[in-house]
Write a protein that holds these residues in place. Structure first.
Motif, PDB file in Angstrom:
ATOM      1  N   LEU A  11      84.916  38.449  79.558  1.00 40.12           N
ATOM      2  CA  LEU A  11      84.464  37.453  80.533  1.00 40.12           C
ATOM      3  C   LEU A  11      83.259  36.661  80.036  1.00 40.12           C
ATOM      4  O   LEU A  11      83.171  35.450  80.262  1.00 40.12           O
ATOM      5  CB  LEU A  11      84.138  38.129  81.861  1.00 40.12           C
ATOM      6  N   VAL A  12      82.332  37.316  79.353  1.00 41.47           N
ATOM      7  CA  VAL A  12      81.174  36.610  78.815  1.00 41.47           C
ATOM      8  C   VAL A  12      81.625  35.560  77.803  1.00 41.47           C
ATOM      9  O   VAL A  12      81.191  34.412  77.835  1.00 41.47           O
ATOM     10  CB  VAL A  12      80.175  37.600  78.182  1.00 41.47           C
ATOM     11  N   GLU A  13      82.521  35.951  76.903  1.00 38.03           N
ATOM     12  CA  GLU A  13      83.010  34.994  75.914  1.00 38.03           C
ATOM     13  C   GLU A  13      83.824  33.877  76.567  1.00 38.03           C
ATOM     14  O   GLU A  13      83.745  32.725  76.153  1.00 38.03           O
ATOM     15  CB  GLU A  13      83.829  35.720  74.861  1.00 38.03           C
ATOM     16  N   LYS A  14      84.581  34.218  77.588  1.00 38.30           N
ATOM     17  CA  LYS A  14      85.403  33.220  78.281  1.00 38.30           C
ATOM     18  C   LYS A  14      84.539  32.185  78.998  1.00 38.30           C
ATOM     19  O   LYS A  14      84.794  30.981  78.914  1.00 38.30           O
ATOM     20  CB  LYS A  14      86.318  33.920  79.286  1.00 38.30           C
ATOM     21  N   TRP A  15      83.523  32.637  79.717  1.00 46.74           N
ATOM     22  CA  TRP A  15      82.732  31.741  80.554  1.00 46.74           C
ATOM     23  C   TRP A  15      81.573  31.072  79.824  1.00 46.74           C
ATOM     24  O   TRP A  15      81.168  29.968  80.177  1.00 46.74           O
ATOM     25  CB  TRP A  15      82.185  32.500  81.766  1.00 46.74           C
ATOM     26  N   LEU A  16      80.990  31.731  78.825  1.00 48.89           N
ATOM     27  CA  LEU A  16      79.735  31.230  78.265  1.00 48.89           C
ATOM     28  C   LEU A  16      79.768  30.853  76.788  1.00 48.89           C
ATOM     29  O   LEU A  16      78.831  30.219  76.313  1.00 48.89           O
ATOM     30  CB  LEU A  16      78.628  32.274  78.467  1.00 48.89           C
ATOM     31  N   ALA A  17      80.775  31.225  76.060  1.00 47.14           N
ATOM     32  CA  ALA A  17      80.741  30.985  74.610  1.00 47.14           C
ATOM     33  C   ALA A  17      81.919  30.145  74.145  1.00 47.14           C
ATOM     34  O   ALA A  17      82.769  30.615  73.403  1.00 47.14           O
ATOM     35  CB  ALA A  17      80.712  32.315  73.879  1.00 47.14           C
ATOM     36  N   PRO A  18      81.972  28.873  74.519  1.00 48.50           N
ATOM     37  CA  PRO A  18      83.088  28.044  74.071  1.00 48.50           C
ATOM     38  C   PRO A  18      83.036  27.701  72.590  1.00 48.50           C
ATOM     39  O   PRO A  18      84.054  27.375  71.998  1.00 48.50           O
ATOM     40  CB  PRO A  18      82.962  26.791  74.924  1.00 48.50           C
ATOM     41  N   ILE A  19      81.855  27.783  71.974  1.00 49.92           N
ATOM     42  CA  ILE A  19      81.756  27.512  70.536  1.00 49.92           C
ATOM     43  C   ILE A  19      81.067  28.701  69.855  1.00 49.92           C
ATOM     44  O   ILE A  19      80.229  29.379  70.459  1.00 49.92           O
ATOM     45  CB  ILE A  19      80.989  26.199  70.250  1.00 49.92           C
ATOM     46  N   PRO A  20      81.400  28.978  68.600  1.00 49.99           N
ATOM     47  CA  PRO A  20      80.857  30.157  67.912  1.00 49.99           C
ATOM     48  C   PRO A  20      79.337  30.152  67.712  1.00 49.99           C
ATOM     49  O   PRO A  20      78.749  31.204  67.546  1.00 49.99           O
ATOM     50  CB  PRO A  20      81.560  30.128  66.554  1.00 49.99           C
ATOM     51  N   THR A  21      78.697  29.002  67.732  1.00 52.61           N
ATOM     52  CA  THR A  21      77.252  28.943  67.491  1.00 52.61           C
ATOM     53  C   THR A  21      76.415  29.221  68.736  1.00 52.61           C
ATOM     54  O   THR A  21      75.190  29.255  68.661  1.00 52.61           O
ATOM     55  CB  THR A  21      76.865  27.562  66.931  1.00 52.61           C
ATOM     56  N   THR A  22      77.043  29.441  69.874  1.00 50.54           N
ATOM     57  CA  THR A  22      76.319  29.751  71.103  1.00 50.54           C
ATOM     58  C   THR A  22      75.731  31.151  71.002  1.00 50.54           C
ATOM     59  O   THR A  22      76.428  32.101  70.671  1.00 50.54           O
ATOM     60  CB  THR A  22      77.252  29.670  72.324  1.00 50.54           C
TER      61      THR A  22
END
Length: 81
Positions: A11-22
């Motif tokens: 869920l964290v990756e789905k909602w908050l990390a759309p790009i790898p540099t985040t």
């Protein structure tokens, strides 16, 4: 829904990390007031700014972006034969 799709990491990756540099970090965690359910606040830091979302753990062990419903008293009855 797949159990892996309800994990906190997913869920964290789905909602908050759309790009790898985040960059992601846990800002706050604890338990809610009355029912003592777990919550986590995760912040995403990007060049465009920062965003944070609360994630809540439900009774079945899954994490969601909405809090679990509060258990309320219920009245049941049975018809007499």
């Amino acid at each position: 829904m797949n159990i892996a799709e309800q994990s906190l990491r997913f869920l964290v990756e789905k909602w908050l990390a759309p790009i790898p540099t985040t960059r992601l970090r846990v800002v706050q965690f604890g338990r809610t007031g009355y029912e003592r359910r777990r919550y986590v606040r995760v912040e995403a830091l990007a060049a465009s700014g920062s965003h944070a979302i609360f994630f809540f753990r439900h009774a079945d062990g899954c994490w969601c972006v909405f809090p679990p419903s509060i258990a309320r008293p219920a009245l049941t009855g049975q018809l007499a034969a």
